[in-house]
Motif scaffolding. Structure first.
Motif, PDB file in Angstrom:
ATOM      1  N   PRO A   6       0.815  -1.230   0.000  1.00 31.85           N
ATOM      2  CA  PRO A   6       0.000   0.000   0.000  1.00 31.85           C
ATOM      3  C   PRO A   6       0.847   1.278   0.000  1.00 31.85           C
ATOM      4  CG  PRO A   6      -0.830  -1.531   1.632  1.00 31.85           C
ATOM      5  CD  PRO A   6       0.461  -2.083   1.127  1.00 31.85           C
ATOM      6  N   LEU A   7       1.955   1.261   0.735  1.00 32.00           N
ATOM      7  CA  LEU A   7       2.809   2.449   0.763  1.00 32.00           C
ATOM      8  C   LEU A   7       3.484   2.672  -0.587  1.00 32.00           C
ATOM      9  CD1 LEU A   7       4.398   2.182   4.311  1.00 32.00           C
ATOM     10  CD2 LEU A   7       2.600   3.735   3.527  1.00 32.00           C
ATOM     11  N   ALA A   8       3.910   1.600  -1.240  1.00 34.39           N
ATOM     12  CA  ALA A   8       4.508   1.719  -2.572  1.00 34.39           C
ATOM     13  C   ALA A   8       3.472   2.216  -3.579  1.00 34.39           C
ATOM     14  CB  ALA A   8       5.084   0.381  -3.007  1.00 34.39           C
ATOM     15  N   THR A   9       2.233   1.780  -3.426  1.00 28.09           N
ATOM     16  CA  THR A   9       1.168   2.244  -4.308  1.00 28.09           C
ATOM     17  C   THR A   9       0.916   3.733  -4.110  1.00 28.09           C
ATOM     18  OG1 THR A   9       0.141   0.056  -4.252  1.00 28.09           O
ATOM     19  CG2 THR A   9      -1.246   1.896  -4.956  1.00 28.09           C
ATOM     20  N   LEU A  10       0.888   4.184  -2.864  1.00 28.09           N
ATOM     21  CA  LEU A  10       0.707   5.611  -2.590  1.00 28.09           C
ATOM     22  C   LEU A  10       1.856   6.439  -3.161  1.00 28.09           C
ATOM     23  CD1 LEU A  10      -0.632   5.571   1.077  1.00 28.09           C
ATOM     24  CD2 LEU A  10      -1.894   6.114  -1.019  1.00 28.09           C
ATOM     25  N   ALA A  11       3.070   5.931  -3.031  1.00 26.10           N
ATOM     26  CA  ALA A  11       4.230   6.655  -3.567  1.00 26.10           C
ATOM     27  C   ALA A  11       4.154   6.733  -5.092  1.00 26.10           C
ATOM     28  CB  ALA A  11       5.515   5.972  -3.125  1.00 26.10           C
ATOM     29  N   ALA A  12       3.746   5.662  -5.735  1.00 24.40           N
ATOM     30  CA  ALA A  12       3.633   5.655  -7.196  1.00 24.40           C
ATOM     31  C   ALA A  12       2.525   6.600  -7.656  1.00 24.40           C
ATOM     32  CB  ALA A  12       3.374   4.244  -7.689  1.00 24.40           C
ATOM     33  N   PHE A  17       0.989  11.744 -10.124  1.00 23.23           N
ATOM     34  CA  PHE A  17       0.286  13.017  -9.996  1.00 23.23           C
ATOM     35  C   PHE A  17       1.248  14.187 -10.185  1.00 23.23           C
ATOM     36  CE2 PHE A  17      -1.015  16.572  -7.285  1.00 23.23           C
ATOM     37  CZ  PHE A  17      -2.216  16.903  -7.898  1.00 23.23           C
ATOM     38  N   GLU A  18       2.405  14.131  -9.518  1.00 22.22           N
ATOM     39  CA  GLU A  18       3.376  15.219  -9.644  1.00 22.22           C
ATOM     40  C   GLU A  18       3.949  15.291 -11.053  1.00 22.22           C
ATOM     41  OE1 GLU A  18       6.308  15.074  -6.576  1.00 22.22           O
ATOM     42  OE2 GLU A  18       4.854  15.536  -5.011  1.00 22.22           O
ATOM     43  N   LEU A  19       4.104  14.156 -11.702  1.00 25.99           N
ATOM     44  CA  LEU A  19       4.586  14.150 -13.082  1.00 25.99           C
ATOM     45  C   LEU A  19       3.577  14.836 -14.001  1.00 25.99           C
ATOM     46  CD1 LEU A  19       6.737  13.197 -15.089  1.00 25.99           C
ATOM     47  CD2 LEU A  19       5.434  11.086 -15.323  1.00 25.99           C
ATOM     48  N   ALA A  20       2.294  14.624 -13.757  1.00 25.71           N
ATOM     49  CA  ALA A  20       1.260  15.240 -14.589  1.00 25.71           C
ATOM     50  C   ALA A  20       1.102  16.729 -14.282  1.00 25.71           C
ATOM     51  CB  ALA A  20      -0.063  14.522 -14.381  1.00 25.71           C
ATOM     52  N   VAL A  21       1.205  17.117 -13.006  1.00 25.07           N
ATOM     53  CA  VAL A  21       0.952  18.500 -12.607  1.00 25.07           C
ATOM     54  C   VAL A  21       2.204  19.371 -12.731  1.00 25.07           C
ATOM     55  CG1 VAL A  21       0.242  19.974 -10.684  1.00 25.07           C
ATOM     56  CG2 VAL A  21      -0.924  17.806 -11.093  1.00 25.07           C
ATOM     57  N   ARG A  22       3.321  18.873 -12.240  1.00 27.64           N
ATOM     58  CA  ARG A  22       4.582  19.638 -12.257  1.00 27.64           C
ATOM     59  C   ARG A  22       5.692  18.767 -12.842  1.00 27.64           C
ATOM     60  NH1 ARG A  22       5.240  21.574  -6.187  1.00 27.64           N
ATOM     61  NH2 ARG A  22       5.253  19.341  -5.931  1.00 27.64           N
TER      62      ARG A  22
END
Length: 55
Positions: A6-12, A17-22
């Motif tokens: 679950p933590l790896a999924t959240l990090a991915a 999200f950051e790749l798409a936004v910034r």
């Protein structure tokens, strides 16, 4: 292992999200902020031209 996936999924998801936004933002880690390990750089000597112009 039950917490890893679950933590790896959240990090991915955060990374996507950051790749798409910034896409050009780089979240850097601040190194050398601990007072115990911080090194102070020696004072730099003035440039040779400044010394020549001063005299």
């Amino acid at each position: 292992m039950p917490f890893y996936w679950p933590l790896a999924t959240l990090a991915a998801l955060r990374a996507l999200f950051e790749l798409a936004v910034r896409p050009h933002h780089w979240a850097k880690t601040a190194h050398g902020v601990s007072p115990r390990t911080r090194m102070i750089a020696p004072a730099a000597a003035p440039p040779a031209d400044a010394q020549r112009l001063a005299s």
